[in-house]
Enzyme design. Structure first.
Site, short mmCIF file in Angstrom:
data_model
loop_
_atom_site.label_atom_id
_atom_site.label_comp_id
_atom_site.label_asym_id
_atom_site.label_seq_id
_atom_site.Cartn_x
_atom_site.Cartn_y
_atom_site.Cartn_z
N SER A 251 0.95 -1.37 0.33
CA SER A 251 -0.15 0.58 0.04
C SER A 251 0.97 1.60 0.21
CB SER A 251 -0.98 -0.22 1.27
OG SER A 251 -1.54 -1.37 1.52
N HIS B 92 -2.66 -1.71 -2.07
CA HIS B 92 -2.67 -2.27 -3.33
C HIS B 92 -2.40 -4.03 -2.90
CE1 HIS B 92 1.18 0.56 -3.85
NE2 HIS B 92 -0.32 1.16 -4.57
N VAL C 176 0.60 -2.29 5.15
CA VAL C 176 1.27 -3.60 5.55
C VAL C 176 2.55 -3.10 5.95
CG1 VAL C 176 2.00 -6.26 5.19
CG2 VAL C 176 -0.51 -5.19 3.27
N ASN D 33 4.81 0.69 3.21
CA ASN D 33 5.79 -1.11 3.49
C ASN D 33 6.97 -1.15 3.55
OD1 ASN D 33 3.66 -1.21 0.35
ND2 ASN D 33 2.55 -1.60 2.31
N GLU E 178 -2.18 -1.35 -7.77
CA GLU E 178 -3.89 0.12 -7.40
C GLU E 178 -5.00 -0.11 -7.23
OE1 GLU E 178 -2.09 3.92 -8.10
OE2 GLU E 178 -1.50 2.40 -6.34
#
Length: 708
Positions: A192, A214, A261, A435, A645
């Site tokens: 993400s 993502h 994450v 991330n 995305e």
């Protein structure tokens, strides 16, 4: 234990639902206004009726997927759909997820337990009224209950994010990221982007937030669903994963929050030393604890076969055999913390930073960075999660199996909220995460790894996507909201910026005509992955050779990543001759794959879904592209996204509030829905929808009304 859980599930479903979907009069009253993009705007009279409407809406938009993933989260998918789900069922049962879900459901407050029941009741009401719109195979799941909602949340958070079978066994066996093959596509990775900008960095003086997870595009437990939820005194807009009853990416008039994450190690695997029929622990031979477990598997003829086994456990946890021999025991953090859904619900109710921090202090959500902004101008980065306390060791050592024959490695406590890395209202005026480890959440960064336990996270390297994220926020003038949106959709590759100024002159000076042609092509490229870019495919192919394993190996850079220069390295060509040879190889490979060395990027890379087929933009995050698209295998000369995305929203706490967003693949996965792929034109044009948060706006774009 398996039979106990099934009995509990049956009893709870009967109690909560009366054995059937409730009549509309019991739903509490309300309506769902569906807008022209298939977004449900749930307006309810009470809290439970709002959850009911949200469950109904999820079933209408994603009914097949929703029932299927609930069947999986019951650990009964093999019973419903056959042998390919055996591994999933066995992993959940071996880890005690079914019976723990019962305990977690019972541990909720009476109000929130009623909310979970209402969410399930809304699902059942839709299914009862529209069975003909659903796949008969998913109807095997039957009525669902609040327990199913909790079981699904437990599975997703604990046994898919924190301790999936693949993650646990890969860590134990040394499995890693595979090579990127342009013909076969890249491996999918959780990920993400997130930004929060405070008043000091914002041109308007108002805080802004980007939510940009993502995950995979194929329908699965990772699929996102957009919704607007309202009841007296409460209104929240955002998205969550299908099957979850609360928004994980949300904003209200007062606050906005998102997740990425993170790198938290929420489980520990222990290498066992056999001793007779048991194992060694602190110099003594201990017997395994043994539970006799089973699951059913549907056979091709429709009959059910029962599979039984004896599940061993140690003082650390359940035991799993490794493919190459040996065994590990698994201990997962947070199994005594059942409040993750309730914490997200509380976050959505926050009226400002004190309320939000009170929710975050509960520390029930087991992982994910939290990035936050509010109307008062506060912004936050938090490396959130349930992290075990260890006596010593670093991140690398605890990422692998540790000695299981000693109590010295057996953790019994977790770190508090106060122990976790966080940045509130930094002088830089922004926070970000993509991330990476928590050490560069802004620039300059106030966080020092030496201030935290060495096992909290790796120190580096900082990914090129993260470095691009920092540059987009730190450089240039203060962004207006329009600037904020424009920076989000940049497709520029930081890897190309770093390497092509050295590679191109080498190729220009070559006696090889093919290399000189490649040099001219690359020199004329602006380093952006846009549909008309004729050098993007060549660079991507070369980059995969130069930096193997999905663009992560740094050994060919002259200067590899350095903690002393975390957003300026890696850089340069270590061996110019070798880099030039790689370019020659890439020219041949690009021509073989795509038919020409200068094929336009958008001819090969396509946004294709639900009858829409458009030239694409965006590229691999590991090449330093913030607008992340992970491409799948090349099929008949083209490729489509498998990951990247998905949900995007950007808000500014101005008056009136500004909010735009996009659900890349659309807000419905049901066959025949007009909202599967209908937002791809926005993705292709790098534009966004205005998010309709006010009822008057919704009514101007009304497609359908559901009353309950």
């Amino acid at each position: 234990m398996r039979r106990v859980w099934l009995a509990a599930l049956t009893a709870m479903a009967s109690s909560a639902l009366g054995g059937a979907a409730p009549a509309p009069s019991t739903a509490g009253g309300g309506e769902i206004l569906w807008d022209s993009f298939g977004v449900p705007h749930v307006y309810a009279k009470t809290e439970t009726s709002m959850f009911y409407g949200f469950g109904y809406a999820q079933a209408q938009a994603h009914g097949n997927l929703l029932l299927h993933i609930y069947g999986e989260s019951r650990a009964r998918a093999a019973e419903y759909w056959g042998a390919k789900f055996e591994a999933s069922d066995r992993w959940l049962i071996a880890n005690g997820q079914p019976e723990r879900s019962v305990a977690w459901y019972k541990a909720q407050t009476p109000q929130f337990r009623a909310d979970l029941d209402a969410f399930a009741a809304g699902i059942n009401a839709y299914v009862a009224a529209h069975r003909d719109r659903l796949d008969p195979e998913v109807l095997k799941v039957g009525p669902v209950s609040g327990l199913d909602v909790m079981a699904h949340a437990h599975r997703v958070m604990t046994y898919l994010y924190i301790a999936s079978e693949q993650r646990v066994l890969s860590a134990a066996t040394g499995g890693g990221e595979g090579e990127y093959d342009p013909a076969a596509g890249a491996s999918e990775q959780d990920g993400s982007n997130a930004w929060a900008v405070g008043p000091a960095r914002s041109a308007s003086g108002h805080a802004m937030l980007l939510a940009n997870p993502h995950l995979q595009w194929a329908s699965s437990w990772q699929t996102y669903f957009e919704a607007n939820l309202s009841m007296p005194g409460f209104a929240e807009y955002g998205a969550t994963q299908v099957g979850l009853p609360v928004l994980r990416f949300g904003f209200t008039h007062d606050v906005a929050f998102t997740n990425t994450v993170n790198t938290i190690l929420g489980f520990t695997s222990y290498k066992l030393t056999p001793s007779g029929a048991g194992y060694l622990f602190d110099g003594k031979a201990l017997p395994f604890q043994v539970r006799h477990l089973s699951y059913k598997v549907r056979q091709p003829d429709g009959s059910l076969k029962t599979v039984e086994w004896d599940q061993r456990s140690t003082v650390q946890g359940p035991v799993f055999d490794l493919p190459g021999g040996g065994a590990i025991a698994l201990k997962v953090a947070g199994l005594d913390r059942p409040g993750g859904l309730a914490e997200y619900w509380e976050m959505g109710h926050a009226r400002g930073w004190p309320d939000m921090e009170r929710a975050l202090r509960r520390l029930q959500v087991p992982m994910f960075n939290i990035v936050y902004a509010d109307r008062d101008g506060h912004i936050l980065y938090l490396d959130n999660g349930i992290l075990p306390k260890h006596r010593d060791g670093d991140y690398a050592s605890w990422s692998k199996p540790v000695a299981g024959d000693t109590s010295a490695t057996l953790w019994t406590d977790i770190h508090s909220y106060d122990d976790l890395p966080k940045v509130l209202d930094p002088a830089s005026g922004f926070v970000q995460n993509t991330n990476d480890p928590p050490w560069v959440p802004t620039w300059p960064s106030p966080l020092k790894p030496s201030s935290y336990p060495a096992y909290l996270s790796a120190i580096g390297p900082e990914s090129l996507r993260s470095q691009m994220s920092v540059k987009l926020m730190a450089e240039g003038p203060k962004p207006s909201f329009d600037d904020f949106v424009a920076r989000k959709v940049t497709t520029r590759s930081l890897m190309a910026d770093r390497l092509l100024p050295e590679l191109v002159p080498l190729a220009e000076a070559s006696a090889d005509p093919g290399l000189r042609q490649a040099a001219a092509l690359l020199k004329g490229w602006d380093h952006r992955y846009e549909p008309d870019a004729r050098a993007a495919l060549l660079f991507e192919t070369w980059a995969a050779i130069f930096s193997p394993k999905n663009f992560t190996v740094l050994s060919n850079y002259r200067e590899t990543w350095s903690a002393a220069a975390p957003i300026a390295t890696p850089t340069g060509l270590k061996d110019p001759t070798a880099a030039l040879a790689m370019l020659k190889q890439a020219v041949a490979k690009t021509r073989a794959l795509y038919g020409a060395v200068d094929r336009p990027y958008g001819e090969v890379s396509r946004f294709t879904l639900g009858g829409t087929d458009l030239p694409a933009n965006g590229g691999f995050g590991n090449t330093g592209v913030f607008r992340t698209i992970t491409w799948g295998p090349l099929t008949n000369g083209t490729r489509t996204p498998v990951h990247g995305e998905t949900w995007m929203s950007m808000v500014e706490f101005s008056t009136p509030m500004k909010a735009v967003g996009l659900m890349s693949y659309g807000n419905s996965s049901q066959p025949g829905s007009r909202h599967g792929g209908d937002q791809l034109p926005f993705l292709a044009s790098k534009t966004f929808r205005t998010l309709w948060t006010e009822r008057a706006e919704v009514e101007r774009h009304l497609e359908e009304t559901t009353r309950f």
